[in-house]
Design a protein around this motif. Structure first.
Motif, short mmCIF file in Angstrom:
data_model
loop_
_atom_site.label_atom_id
_atom_site.label_comp_id
_atom_site.label_asym_id
_atom_site.label_seq_id
_atom_site.Cartn_x
_atom_site.Cartn_y
_atom_site.Cartn_z
N ALA A 24 12.47 8.28 -19.89
CA ALA A 24 11.19 7.93 -19.27
C ALA A 24 11.34 6.72 -18.36
N ILE A 25 12.07 5.70 -18.86
CA ILE A 25 12.30 4.50 -18.04
C ILE A 25 13.09 4.86 -16.78
N GLY A 26 14.08 5.74 -16.95
CA GLY A 26 14.90 6.17 -15.80
C GLY A 26 14.07 6.90 -14.75
N ILE A 27 13.17 7.78 -15.20
CA ILE A 27 12.32 8.54 -14.27
C ILE A 27 11.42 7.60 -13.47
N SER A 54 0.83 -1.21 0.00
CA SER A 54 0.00 0.00 0.00
C SER A 54 0.86 1.26 0.00
N THR A 55 1.98 1.23 0.74
CA THR A 55 2.84 2.41 0.82
C THR A 55 3.55 2.66 -0.51
N ILE A 56 4.10 1.60 -1.10
CA ILE A 56 4.77 1.75 -2.39
C ILE A 56 3.79 2.26 -3.43
N GLY A 57 2.59 1.68 -3.47
CA GLY A 57 1.59 2.10 -4.45
C GLY A 57 1.20 3.55 -4.32
N SER A 58 0.91 3.98 -3.08
CA SER A 58 0.49 5.38 -2.88
C SER A 58 1.61 6.36 -3.19
N GLN A 59 2.85 5.99 -2.83
CA GLN A 59 3.98 6.89 -3.11
C GLN A 59 4.30 6.96 -4.60
N SER A 62 2.15 6.68 -7.04
CA SER A 62 1.13 7.54 -7.63
C SER A 62 1.41 9.01 -7.35
N LEU A 63 1.76 9.31 -6.10
CA LEU A 63 2.01 10.70 -5.72
C LEU A 63 3.23 11.27 -6.42
N PHE A 64 4.35 10.52 -6.42
CA PHE A 64 5.57 11.01 -7.07
C PHE A 64 5.36 11.16 -8.58
N SER A 65 4.63 10.22 -9.18
CA SER A 65 4.39 10.28 -10.63
C SER A 65 3.52 11.49 -10.98
N MET A 66 2.48 11.74 -10.19
CA MET A 66 1.63 12.92 -10.45
C MET A 66 2.42 14.21 -10.27
N THR A 67 3.36 14.22 -9.33
CA THR A 67 4.19 15.41 -9.12
C THR A 67 5.06 15.69 -10.34
N LEU A 69 11.95 3.28 -7.07
CA LEU A 69 13.02 3.09 -6.08
C LEU A 69 12.78 3.94 -4.84
N ALA A 70 12.45 5.21 -5.04
CA ALA A 70 12.19 6.11 -3.91
C ALA A 70 11.00 5.62 -3.09
N SER A 71 9.95 5.17 -3.77
CA SER A 71 8.76 4.68 -3.08
C SER A 71 9.06 3.42 -2.28
N THR A 72 9.89 2.55 -2.85
CA THR A 72 10.26 1.30 -2.17
C THR A 72 11.10 1.59 -0.93
N VAL A 73 12.00 2.55 -1.03
CA VAL A 73 12.83 2.92 0.13
C VAL A 73 11.95 3.44 1.27
N VAL A 74 10.99 4.30 0.93
CA VAL A 74 10.08 4.84 1.95
C VAL A 74 9.36 3.71 2.68
N ALA A 75 8.94 2.67 1.92
CA ALA A 75 8.16 1.58 2.50
C ALA A 75 9.01 0.57 3.26
#
Length: 486
Positions: free
Chosen positions: A318-321, A279-284, A286-291, A327-333
């Motif tokens: 695009a793949i790098g972004i 749930s944390t990876i998914g929400s992050q 989405s949020l980072f991508s929308m940003t 990666l950032a979302s996974t680290v947070v979780a």
């Protein structure tokens, strides 16, 4: 003085009486308990022993009857094997005499003893004190100040601890009973909403992701390629959140009403932590991508340049972004689950339910109190690590008997049954700085998204107005040219 004035007010609300039970005339009895009682009835749920007994037997308790049986008198042969220094004497009630006994203490004779159903006797101070002093529970069975744990033999807790949100019974029955209890998802409506949202989120985001992935090759500009890639990324994040909702709904269906008594097992499980990570990876994501998407659109609108054609290098960018976002979302979780940081993120421990020292979900504070009682003064509880706590707990039990404590960690995501990121923390929670950092990052993302679309809307409106003015000017020029030609 204010304190003395308050004491004076309290004393004025009390009356003094002498208590003796039963109210029989007993020859030679000189010891009577002199007590100060409230002038009105009170709630006796948090009184025990002599205080509870005296208040209830003098009618000072609300809804708490006297636990002493007036028809069961202390006879001369009661309490066999106890009180070898007993002195026999006569008691008289309504002109009916019977032989009883008394014991001497400090030059006074008394017979303030509770007669158990098994003919054993205990002092009044041991009646209604949350302990089975009689051995047959008769000193507790008529008391209203306790809750008896259902499957644990002779285990009592204060009645005020029933349904208070804290597990006190080894079998969890103080929180899992007819009066209270909970499921992972409470309420039929919320269950229906969870299933509906979860299934729709999974299905629709799979469709959106696949549709945009198939159309990537048709992108003619770099901006279009980046936009579709980020839309796919958002769909992946929302898919993971939908998947989490479906999985938590499935676990709720499996546990049902049994979740309450199984919550320690669930909150300390790998499944709960895994769902929290998903749930944390998914929400992050989405949020980072929308940003990133909002910044990309703002740049495109603000530059007013024709986007360049899509090339292979743009695909790699695009793949790098997307890789960096994941990666950032996974680290947070994942950070809260790392063993290195367990002193910041482990909420509590669970033990086998036969271990009555550590009941429910004991945190560091509970462990510290038990360890201090066992070992004596502990210098600094703030720096007491979980590894040190576990070592000290192990040393409390004899290793000769190979005792399995059944200890498990209640990780960061085990703070409640739905296993979400712990955004709501207390001031004394060690994970507070980390949670505040993540909240600040997320707030920053929401701020960027909001400001970006406000600016985009402003620029778009201004461009639209400018375009309308240009059209109007062209129309006027066209009309002037027609007039000249005439």
């Amino acid at each position: 003085l204010k304190g003395l004035h308050n004491i004076e007010q309290l004393v004025s609300q009390c009356i003094k009486e002498k208590f003796i039970f039963p109210a029989h005339e007993i020859l030679g009895i000189t010891s009577q308990t002199e007590l100060y009682f409230p002038n009105t009835t009170v709630n006796c749920d948090n009184t025990f022993g002599e205080v509870y007994l005296y208040l209830s037997c003098t009618g000072r308790c609300k809804n708490s009857p006297c636990p002493l049986n007036i028809n069961k008198t202390l006879q001369y042969d009661s309490c066999p094997g106890q009180y070898p220094n007993r002195v026999y004497t006569l008691a008289n009630v309504s002109h009916n005499e019977y032989l009883t006994f008394a014991t001497k203490s400090r030059n006074e004779y008394s017979n303030n003893y509770f007669l158990c159903n098994n003919n054993k006797c205990v002092d009044y101070s041991k009646v209604c004190n949350l302990l089975d002093d009689c051995g047959d529970q008769s000193d507790e069975e008529r008391c209203t100040n306790h809750f008896k744990c259902r499957t644990t033999e002779n285990y009592y807790i204060t009645v005020s601890k029933q349904c208070d949100g804290v597990i006190d019974c080894p079998d969890f029955t103080d929180e899992c009973n007819d009066s209270c209890g909970n499921e992972i998802i409470d309420g039929t409506l919320l269950k229906i909403v969870s299933w509906t949202i979860g299934v729709l989120a999974v299905a629709l985001n799979v469709y959106v992701a696949v549709e945009n992935a198939l159309s990537l090759k048709k992108c003619t500009s770099s901006v279009q390629l980046y936009t579709k890639s980020l839309v796919i990324s958002i769909s992946i994040g929302d898919f993971m959140v939908g998947l989490y909702i479906v999985l938590i709904s499935i676990k709720d269906t499996i546990y049902g009403n049994d979740y309450c008594v199984s919550q320690a097992e669930w909150l300390s499980s790998v499944e709960c932590s895994s769902l929290g990570v998903i749930s944390t990876i998914g929400s992050q994501i989405s949020l980072f991508s929308m940003t990133v998407l909002s910044l990309l659109r703002l740049r495109a609108v603000a530059s007013r340049k024709i986007p360049g054609k899509a090339a292979r290098v743009h695909s790699f960018i695009a793949i790098g972004i997307i890789f960096l976002i994941i990666l950032a979302s996974t680290v947070v979780a994942i950070v809260p689950l790392l063993t290195r940081f367990e002193d910041f993120f482990v909420n509590a421990m669970t033990y086998d339910n036969t271990n009555n020292l550590f009941i429910g979900l004991p945190d560091k504070e509970v462990h510290f109190n038990v360890l201090q009682e066992y070992y004596g003064r502990i210098r600094n509880k703030v720096t007491l690590s979980w590894s040190r706590i576990n070592k000290m707990v192990d040393d409390m039990f004899s290793k000769e008997y190979n005792i399995d404590l059944g200890r498990k960690k209640v990780h960061f995501y085990g703070n409640d049954g739905v296993c979400l990121f712990k955004y709501f923390v207390k001031d004394n929670d060690p994970q507070l700085p980390y949670v505040y950092v993540i909240l600040a990052i997320n707030l920053g993302c929401f701020t960027i998204i909001t400001i970006s679309y406000i600016v985009i809307n402003f620029i778009s409106t201004k461009s639209s107005d400018h375009l309308d003015e240009s059209k109007e000017q062209k129309k006027k020029n066209k009309e002037k040219n027609k007039e000249k030609n005439k």
